[in-house]
Scaffold this motif. Structure first.
Motif, mmCIF file in Angstrom:
data_model
loop_
_atom_site.group_PDB
_atom_site.id
_atom_site.type_symbol
_atom_site.label_atom_id
_atom_site.label_comp_id
_atom_site.label_asym_id
_atom_site.label_seq_id
_atom_site.Cartn_x
_atom_site.Cartn_y
_atom_site.Cartn_z
ATOM 1 N N GLY A 104 0.909 -1.026 -0.011
ATOM 2 C CA GLY A 104 0.221 0.218 -0.053
ATOM 3 C C GLY A 104 0.965 1.407 -0.046
ATOM 4 N N ILE A 105 0.152 2.802 -0.209
ATOM 5 C CA ILE A 105 0.904 3.364 0.049
ATOM 6 C C ILE A 105 1.755 3.446 1.429
ATOM 7 N N PRO A 106 2.507 4.666 1.345
ATOM 8 C CA PRO A 106 2.688 4.836 3.333
ATOM 9 C C PRO A 106 1.992 6.123 3.393
ATOM 10 N N VAL A 107 1.891 5.836 4.742
ATOM 11 C CA VAL A 107 1.431 7.046 5.757
ATOM 12 C C VAL A 107 1.506 7.324 7.084
ATOM 13 N N GLY A 108 3.135 6.907 7.262
ATOM 14 C CA GLY A 108 3.803 7.369 8.376
ATOM 15 C C GLY A 108 3.867 5.975 8.645
ATOM 16 N N ASP A 109 4.572 5.625 10.417
ATOM 17 C CA ASP A 109 5.045 4.718 11.077
ATOM 18 C C ASP A 109 4.122 4.062 12.058
ATOM 19 N N CYS A 110 4.286 3.369 12.266
ATOM 20 C CA CYS A 110 3.278 3.014 13.859
ATOM 21 C C CYS A 110 4.127 2.628 15.196
ATOM 22 N N PRO A 111 2.973 4.081 16.054
ATOM 23 C CA PRO A 111 3.565 4.125 17.281
ATOM 24 C C PRO A 111 3.574 2.929 17.981
ATOM 25 N N ASP A 112 3.091 2.253 18.277
ATOM 26 C CA ASP A 112 3.345 0.717 18.396
ATOM 27 C C ASP A 112 4.113 -0.089 18.676
ATOM 28 N N CYS A 113 5.177 0.132 17.472
ATOM 29 C CA CYS A 113 5.717 -0.939 16.660
ATOM 30 C C CYS A 113 7.461 -0.110 16.227
ATOM 31 N N GLN A 114 6.815 0.661 15.296
ATOM 32 C CA GLN A 114 7.920 2.340 14.541
ATOM 33 C C GLN A 114 7.855 1.597 13.324
ATOM 34 N N ARG A 115 6.956 0.249 13.109
ATOM 35 C CA ARG A 115 7.596 -0.258 11.213
ATOM 36 C C ARG A 115 6.791 0.666 10.413
ATOM 37 N N ALA A 116 6.516 0.590 9.091
ATOM 38 C CA ALA A 116 5.295 1.327 8.222
ATOM 39 C C ALA A 116 4.182 0.800 8.283
ATOM 40 N N LEU A 117 3.356 2.630 8.681
ATOM 41 C CA LEU A 117 1.754 1.942 8.066
ATOM 42 C C LEU A 117 1.636 2.879 7.339
ATOM 43 N N VAL A 118 1.264 1.438 5.916
ATOM 44 C CA VAL A 118 0.584 1.371 5.262
ATOM 45 C C VAL A 118 -0.846 1.705 4.730
ATOM 46 N N ARG A 119 -1.515 2.280 3.322
ATOM 47 C CA ARG A 119 -3.022 2.357 3.277
ATOM 48 C C ARG A 119 -3.249 1.709 2.025
ATOM 49 N N ALA A 120 -3.804 0.521 2.290
ATOM 50 C CA ALA A 120 -4.056 -0.690 1.157
ATOM 51 C C ALA A 120 -6.256 -0.180 1.385
ATOM 52 N N GLY A 121 -6.674 0.516 -0.311
ATOM 53 C CA GLY A 121 -7.858 0.387 -0.333
ATOM 54 C C GLY A 121 -8.205 1.297 1.109
ATOM 55 N N GLY A 122 -8.924 0.389 1.572
ATOM 56 C CA GLY A 122 -9.888 1.127 2.947
ATOM 57 C C GLY A 122 -9.478 0.905 3.996
ATOM 58 N N VAL A 123 -7.796 0.545 4.617
ATOM 59 C CA VAL A 123 -8.098 -0.205 5.278
ATOM 60 C C VAL A 123 -6.359 0.409 5.728
ATOM 61 N N VAL A 124 -5.658 0.754 6.420
ATOM 62 C CA VAL A 124 -4.348 1.228 7.005
ATOM 63 C C VAL A 124 -4.468 -0.135 8.264
ATOM 64 N N SER A 125 -2.832 -0.413 8.054
ATOM 65 C CA SER A 125 -2.098 -1.304 8.446
ATOM 66 C C SER A 125 -0.551 -1.724 8.867
ATOM 67 N N CYS A 126 -0.229 -1.846 9.819
ATOM 68 C CA CYS A 126 1.637 -1.977 10.213
ATOM 69 C C CYS A 126 1.965 -2.955 8.960
ATOM 70 N N LEU A 127 3.681 -2.943 8.504
ATOM 71 C CA LEU A 127 3.868 -3.694 8.628
ATOM 72 C C LEU A 127 4.440 -5.285 9.872
ATOM 73 N N GLY A 128 4.975 -4.065 10.729
ATOM 74 C CA GLY A 128 5.369 -4.752 11.821
ATOM 75 C C GLY A 128 4.179 -5.368 13.051
ATOM 76 N N CYS A 129 3.863 -4.737 13.580
ATOM 77 C CA CYS A 129 2.486 -5.768 14.698
ATOM 78 C C CYS A 129 1.182 -5.633 14.191
ATOM 79 N N GLU A 130 1.095 -5.278 13.290
ATOM 80 C CA GLU A 130 -0.310 -5.628 12.205
ATOM 81 C C GLU A 130 -1.471 -4.896 12.972
ATOM 82 N N ASN A 131 -1.181 -3.911 13.586
ATOM 83 C CA ASN A 131 -2.298 -3.018 14.079
ATOM 84 C C ASN A 131 -3.542 -3.143 12.667
ATOM 85 N N ARG A 132 -4.625 -2.484 13.096
ATOM 86 C CA ARG A 132 -5.022 -1.700 11.240
ATOM 87 C C ARG A 132 -6.599 -1.263 12.034
#
Length: 248
Positions: A104-132
């Motif tokens: 997905g499109i990078p939209v910042g970093d996850c505050p829980d694990c500092q990995r990338a947050l990406v937007r794909a469609g209608g969801v923003v998800s973390c590539l590290g801790c699986e926050n969605r």
């Protein structure tokens, strides 16, 4: 679901499986042999690649079932309706399982694990801790950050609101309700329309169940009043009344 934070462990639903070897590749059109890799995706898509170009030698998209065995060598059998793809190793070179996600499109970093947050469609998800975090329809992710560390988003529901990605931090329901609850009157009975959540955000008559009038609040901003008395919205698809069936 919009704005809901979920933490879930990695599972088969997140795993890319890769097999490599000298293989027989059986399809409904015949059999090929070569040194290939077999990629099994979480949605049961199977791709068989050789060294030539980007096109797979064989593939089956979102198979109904996939069976795989590993006993010295390996085999992968995928079935989709009447189609079958079977790969058998004559000589196995290797096997691996790797974490995978939707790109997905990078939209910042996850505050829980500092990995990338990406937007794909209608969801923003973390590539590290699986926050969605599910996004409301029409939402855009902003550069700014909430105090919790998550990105903020802009959402139009009668007005343009900026709020946190997580509804646990700033619920869209409460913001829209504060602005528009009882703002409009029911065209049938004259009672106030209340802002409610029933799957999406609704403007429903306070006199329910005696009056069953209710309207989905669209993705857009109020620009005036319709001839029927309800608000008129500017939406990405053009101007419309709160009542989608109204032609006024």
């Amino acid at each position: 679901m919009y704005g809901r934070r979920t933490n879930r462990p990695m599972s088969d639903a997140d795993t890319l499986s890769v097999f490599a070897g000298d293989c027989l590749v059986h399809t409904d059109d015949g059999t090929h042999r070569g040194e290939v890799i077999v990629l099994l995706k979480p949605d049961n898509t199977v791709l068989v690649h050789d060294t030539d170009g980007y096109q797979p030698v064989a593939w089956l998209t979102r198979a109904d079932s996939v069976a795989r065995t590993r006993n010295g060598g390996f085999s992968v059998t995928a079935i989709a309706g009447e189609k079958t793809l079977r790969v058998e190793s004559e000589s196995a070179y290797g096997f691996g399982e790797y974490p995978g996600s939707q790109a997905g499109i990078p939209v910042g970093d996850c505050p829980d694990c500092q990995r990338a947050l990406v937007r794909a469609g209608g969801v923003v998800s973390c590539l590290g801790c699986e926050n969605r975090f599910g996004l409301p329809d029409g939402a855009s992710v902003l550069d700014g950050r909430c105090e919790c560390g998550l990105p903020r988003m802009a959402v139009a529901r009668g007005d343009r609101f900026e709020l946190c990605l997580s509804r646990e931090c700033e619920p869209l329901d409460g913001i829209v309700k504060e602005r528009f609850d009882r703002e409009w009157d029911c065209p049938d009975c004259g009672g106030p329309l209340r802002v409610l959540r029933r799957g999406g955000l609704l403007a429903g008559c306070e006199n329910y169940p005696d009056c069953e009038v209710g309207y989905v609040i669209p993705d857009g901003t109020v620009i005036g009043k319709c001839d029927c008395g309800l608000p008129r919205f500017e939406t990405p698809r053009g101007r419309r009344c709160l009542d989608s069936a109204c032609t006024g």
